[in-house]
Structures are given as C-alpha cells and as structure tokens.
Design an enzyme around this catalytic site. Structure first.
Site, PDB file in Angstrom:
ATOM      1  N   GLU A  26      28.090 -83.955  21.194  1.00  0.00           N
ATOM      2  CA  GLU A  26      27.163 -85.062  21.052  1.00  0.00           C
ATOM      3  C   GLU A  26      26.797 -85.612  22.429  1.00  0.00           C
ATOM      4  O   GLU A  26      27.565 -85.507  23.378  1.00  0.00           O
ATOM      5  CB  GLU A  26      27.797 -86.169  20.198  1.00  0.00           C
ATOM      6  CG  GLU A  26      26.880 -87.347  19.918  1.00  0.00           C
ATOM      7  CD  GLU A  26      27.480 -88.330  18.927  1.00  0.00           C
ATOM      8  OE1 GLU A  26      26.773 -89.280  18.540  1.00  0.00           O
ATOM      9  OE2 GLU A  26      28.651 -88.150  18.538  1.00  0.00           O
ATOM     10  N   ASN A 179      23.546 -88.758   9.645  1.00  0.00           N
ATOM     11  CA  ASN A 179      24.935 -88.821  10.097  1.00  0.00           C
ATOM     12  C   ASN A 179      25.469 -90.220   9.826  1.00  0.00           C
ATOM     13  O   ASN A 179      24.850 -91.203  10.242  1.00  0.00           O
ATOM     14  CB  ASN A 179      25.031 -88.522  11.596  1.00  0.00           C
ATOM     15  CG  ASN A 179      26.408 -88.875  12.150  1.00  0.00           C
ATOM     16  OD1 ASN A 179      27.345 -88.098  12.022  1.00  0.00           O
ATOM     17  ND2 ASN A 179      26.537 -90.053  12.755  1.00  0.00           N
ATOM     18  N   GLU A 180      26.591 -90.306   9.146  1.00  0.00           N
ATOM     19  CA  GLU A 180      27.208 -91.603   8.859  1.00  0.00           C
ATOM     20  C   GLU A 180      26.159 -92.623   8.436  1.00  0.00           C
ATOM     21  O   GLU A 180      26.061 -93.727   8.984  1.00  0.00           O
ATOM     22  CB  GLU A 180      28.026 -92.088  10.057  1.00  0.00           C
ATOM     23  CG  GLU A 180      29.217 -91.189  10.338  1.00  0.00           C
ATOM     24  CD  GLU A 180      30.146 -91.711  11.430  1.00  0.00           C
ATOM     25  OE1 GLU A 180      29.927 -92.836  11.923  1.00  0.00           O
ATOM     26  OE2 GLU A 180      31.099 -90.995  11.782  1.00  0.00           O
ATOM     27  N   TYR A 258      38.782 -89.896  11.744  1.00  0.00           N
ATOM     28  CA  TYR A 258      39.470 -90.057  13.014  1.00  0.00           C
ATOM     29  C   TYR A 258      40.782 -90.790  12.753  1.00  0.00           C
ATOM     30  O   TYR A 258      40.896 -91.560  11.787  1.00  0.00           O
ATOM     31  CB  TYR A 258      38.618 -90.865  14.001  1.00  0.00           C
ATOM     32  CG  TYR A 258      37.340 -90.175  14.421  1.00  0.00           C
ATOM     33  CD1 TYR A 258      37.352 -89.225  15.439  1.00  0.00           C
ATOM     34  CD2 TYR A 258      36.138 -90.457  13.784  1.00  0.00           C
ATOM     35  CE1 TYR A 258      36.183 -88.596  15.831  1.00  0.00           C
ATOM     36  CE2 TYR A 258      34.967 -89.831  14.166  1.00  0.00           C
ATOM     37  CZ  TYR A 258      34.986 -88.895  15.187  1.00  0.00           C
ATOM     38  OH  TYR A 258      33.833 -88.261  15.568  1.00  0.00           O
ATOM     39  N   GLU A 308      33.262 -84.089  11.490  1.00  0.00           N
ATOM     40  CA  GLU A 308      33.850 -84.831  12.610  1.00  0.00           C
ATOM     41  C   GLU A 308      35.302 -85.110  12.243  1.00  0.00           C
ATOM     42  O   GLU A 308      35.567 -85.701  11.189  1.00  0.00           O
ATOM     43  CB  GLU A 308      33.120 -86.159  12.876  1.00  0.00           C
ATOM     44  CG  GLU A 308      31.717 -85.995  13.446  1.00  0.00           C
ATOM     45  CD  GLU A 308      31.073 -87.333  13.807  1.00  0.00           C
ATOM     46  OE1 GLU A 308      31.807 -88.274  14.203  1.00  0.00           O
ATOM     47  OE2 GLU A 308      29.844 -87.434  13.685  1.00  0.00           O
ATOM     48  N   GLN A 355      35.494 -84.019  20.360  1.00  0.00           N
ATOM     49  CA  GLN A 355      34.296 -83.229  20.591  1.00  0.00           C
ATOM     50  C   GLN A 355      34.626 -82.091  21.554  1.00  0.00           C
ATOM     51  O   GLN A 355      35.720 -82.038  22.105  1.00  0.00           O
ATOM     52  CB  GLN A 355      33.190 -84.113  21.147  1.00  0.00           C
ATOM     53  CG  GLN A 355      32.703 -85.137  20.144  1.00  0.00           C
ATOM     54  CD  GLN A 355      31.482 -85.913  20.634  1.00  0.00           C
ATOM     55  OE1 GLN A 355      30.866 -85.596  21.651  1.00  0.00           O
ATOM     56  NE2 GLN A 355      31.136 -86.944  19.912  1.00  0.00           N
TER      57      GLN A 355
END
Length: 505
Positions: A26, A179-180, A258, A308, A355
């Site tokens: 990203e 995304n999200e 996460y 992710e 990432q």
C-alpha cells in the site's frame, strides 16, 4: 511431557491455494516509495525503470503468488487515471490516508501507478490484485480501470494503455470492490455497502463480459464483526427477486485482522503469549464468515480472503510511517496463522500479509543502500513448500499456556501438514520461549522416511530481530530427526523455533 503430532494422510482437507501466501503493498510510509520504487535517478541501488531491484530479488525467492495494491485505506481516495501516462505530466494529489508517516512528502506524486505496479508483478511473476475506489469513486471509474487493464480491443482506454507502453492487456484477475467500507472506506452501514457493491460489481462484470483471456473475480469487503457480514449478505439476498441471484456478483468475501500485545521488542512473557493468543482470532474470523455465508449464501461457492493480516505494534504509528521492528515472536505468530489457514484450506482461497516492505509485519526492510529480510520472511520461505499441496488433517496433542482474559489459550506446539508428489511436508512451531520441546510425529503410512529437515531461529531468542548486519543469521539450518518406527519420528524443537520437514512415502 512430549507433544504428539498425528497426521492423517488418508483424511485430506483440500488443496492449499498458493494465493494463501499472498502479499499486500500500500502507499503508506516507505512501502512503495523507498521500498519498491526509488525512481530512475537513484544511484545508490540498482534499478529497472525506477523499480528497486534488491527488494525484487529478495521477493522473487518466495515465489510470490499474488500482490494486492494500491490499498488499503489509500485505495478509497485513489484515482487510477492520476497514475498513468508520462510521469512528468502526472498530477500531484493529496490522499486522505497517504499522509500517514510522510511528513516530508505530504502529497502523492503518482510516479508509481498502474503500469509500474504491473511491471513489478511481471518481475515477480505474480498475479496482480487491485482494490477499486468505492469510498469517493464511481462505478464508471472502476469499470474504466478494468477496461484499461484488461481489454484487448480498439477502445480509447485500451489504446491509451498501449500508448503508455503496455501493448498486451495486464489480465488482472482479482478485483476488490472497496476496502474496509465499514470504516475508512466510507463508513457505510452493511446495507449501504450492499447497495454500493451491487452498483460497482455490476459494471465491473460488464467489462468482464468483453473479455476472452481472463475471468475477473470480485471480492466483497467483509468485517470481523459477524453481525455486519450477516446484515450485508441479507441485504444482497433481499434484492435477488429481479435478478438471477445476488451472489453471481461475488467470488470471494474478505476479512482483515491485526493483533498486538506489548511493544515490538520490549515485551514480557505474558505479552508474548498474549500476542499468540490474539493471532488465533484470524481463524475465528474465517469461521464466523463461513457461518454467515452458510446462512445467507448457502448455494454459493464464495470463498474467504484474508487480504490484510498480521502484527500491528504500538510503535507503528502515523508519525513513523507505520514502521516497527519484526521479531522472532512475530514470525512464530505468522507460522501459527498459516497452520490455521491450512486447516481451513476448503474455504480460504487467498491471504495477504500486511505489508510487503518496511511497513507493519513486512518481509523486507530497506535503507537507502540495501535491503534485507525479516524473520517473517524466513517463515514464508520455509512454509512455501505447502503451496498447492493437499492439506492433511493434523491433530496436535500438546500442553496449553493459559492467557488470562483472552478467548483462546496458546498450544505450545502448532503444526500443519500437506501432501504433494508423493511427499508429506510438515511444519511445526515450538512456542515455548525458554525450553526445547520433544515432538513425536506419527503418520498413518506403512513406510516413510525423512528426506530433509530444517529449523528456524535455533540460535535466536523470541525478542531478536533482523538488521542489515545479522539478517542471514535468521535463515534456516539443517535439523536432525530421529526415526523411531516405519512412519514415526521424533523432533527436538529448540525453544522459540519453527521446523519444516519433508517425509517421503
């Protein structure tokens, strides 16, 4: 007591998609600018058309299957037409999320865009995975991007791609619709996102109908909140009376996870185990999403993408480019997540660690003059022999470390196994940070022998991390394995280590 690992070679789960070993890059911090792209004027590292080749060469050794770009949150404020054409003519833009960690360059110069990304994918021999702007973009914008990338015809956009140096289509297979979207991508309710998803996916599908060489696969944004996914899927289903079915617009549904506990290098034993306990939430997210799909899309074959995932320590902030040190603890957590992916090979089609370079749980770090690998890179390298293999049911009998106020305990040994070309590949982790663990391995085969065995982190502690000077010390070393029967083996796994062994039938 010794831990026991029972591998059911006659109880296959499904093929482990190579895309489970995917990556994510990203426009945050130094992931792209400085990590992958330095421009053609940089004279401190070798480049190819501005692409940093020391990073590329390290990643090439991982046989990377798929790379997701340009975000992440960045994608929902990114307009792809800004990043094509002659670089000196591209506009400099602000991005609502680009400023994270980029105080010295608060704007996006757009010198790295679609065609540069496709060149990176070509160098890595990897599938591109693009995230379409739903946040402040339009269905037409997304469809035009797909036409620019994939159409081999005489339209203005196809000819523009040729003028920009790509005569052949890029054949992008995977397209994420936002995304999200429940957060940085627009703060949509699940019902609002269902409406946006239908619009964007319909027009992306219209481009797919023009194509002959690639079948586009669309990814809907999910959430770790189970109710959000159910509400989104219910809304899609409720609008199916006028069409063939809402799920003809979706091949995959994504979730993000996460986790952290304590500092990146400064943590106590409780925080060590707490992070490993929290890493098990990735598997729970997958299971919850499968449950939602089984309720509201029962007749579909929609699979799960964890596009992710990884460790996000408190040290990784908007003021330092989301950079953190990556320790052996982080790598051991990644090994356990892979074991959970393998156990769900029948539903997980892709995963993308966050990432690839410099940012969060990266695999490669760089400075202005060199690039080096992290401990997590070494886990990817050790585990890659699972790619494309058939996951085998694996039962681990081991002690558990109880972690107060966490939903999961931590098994001292985590493991998985797969079969491919007459060989069984076994990976296991000894999560005990202080003591070696004897692991007895039993396969239900008449006869087998060890063809090779390696161990990671035999000489390091769980708090160690790689630097340009010591990165090679984290690479795999040979390991002795005792054969105690026709198909039984004993591994003495060092404290805080990850083991891989190949067993020939």
């Amino acid at each position: 007591m010794a831990s026991e690992l029972h591998i059911r070679s006659h109880d296959p789960i499904d093929e482990i998609s190579p895309d489970v070993y995917g990556h994510f890059a990203e426009h945050l911090g130094r992931c792209i600018y400085g990590g992958i792209w330095v421009g053609e004027d940089d004279d401190q590292v070798a480049t190819e058309d501005g692409i940093r080749m020391d990073t590329i060469e390290l990643l090439q050794d991982l046989d990377m299957p798929v790379l997701r770009w340009p975000g992440g949150c960045f994608a929902d404020d990114y307009h792809w037409e800004d990043g094509i054409g002659p670089r000196e003519e591209r506009p400099t833009r602000r991005n609502a999320f680009w400023t994270q960690g980029r105080e010295e360059i608060p704007e996006d110069p757009n010198t790295f865009g679609t065609d540069e990304f496709m060149q990176v994918c070509d160098l890595l021999d990897t599938e591109p995975y693009l995230a379409v702007n739903v946040g402040n973009g339009t269905p037409a914008e997304g469809a035009d991007w797909a036409e620019y990338c994939n159409y081999d015809g005489g339209t203005e956009l196809a000819e523009l791609r040729e003028e920009n140096g790509s005569e052949e289509p890029h054949d992008v297979k995977y397209w994420g619709v936002g995304n999200e979207s429940w957060g940085c991508g627009g703060r949509f309710s699940p019902e609002e996102y269902a409406e946006q998803y239908r619009r964007h996916a319909t027009y992306l599908r219209s481009v797919n109908a023009m194509l002959s060489d690639v079948d586009m696969e669309l990814v809907a944004v999910g959430h770790i909140g189970e109710d959000w996914n159910r509400d989104f899927l219910r809304e899609l289903r409720n609008c199916s009376e006028w069409v063939e079915g809402p799920y003809d617009l979706m091949e995959h549904m994504s979730v993000h996870r996460y986790y952290e506990a304590g500092g990146d290098t400064d943590f106590d034993d409780d925080q060590y185990y707490r992070l490993l306990a929290r890493s098990r939430l990735v598997a729970q997210d997958i299971d919850n999403t499968v449950d939602a799909l089984s309720t509201y899309a029962r007749e579909s074959d929609i699979s799960i993408i964890v596009d992710e995932w990884g460790v996000w320590h408190p040290e990784a902030t908007n003021t330092n480019g989301l950079e953190q040190e990556n320790t052996v603890r982080d790598a051991i957590s990644a090994a356990g997540v892979f074991d959970d992916f393998h156990a769900r090979a029948d539903v997980v089609s892709m995963a993308n660690i966050a990432q690839t370079v410099n940012v969060l749980q990266c695999l490669v770090q760089t400075n202005e003059e060199e690039a080096w690998t992290t401990p997590t890179y070494q886990v990817f390298d050790l585990y890659k022999d699972h790619m494309g293999g058939t996951a085998l049911r694996t039962v681990v009998d081991t002690d558990n470390e109880e972690v107060e106020d966490e939903p999961f305990d931590v098994p001292i040994v985590s493991a998985s196994a797969s079969e491919q070309d007459g060989e069984v590949y076994v990976t296991l982790s000894n999560r005990d940070p202080d003591d070696a663990e004897e692991v007895e391995i039993d396969l239900d085969l008449e006869d087998a022998s060890v063809a090779g065995a390696e161990v990671l982190f035999d000489d390091q502690g769980v708090r160690e991390y790689s630097t340009p000077d010591n990165a090679e010390e984290f690479e795999a070393a040979d390991l002795d394995v005792d054969q105690t029967g026709d198909s039984t083996f004993v591994v003495d796994a060092p404290a805080g280590s990850v083991v891989g062994l190949t067993i020939s039938e």
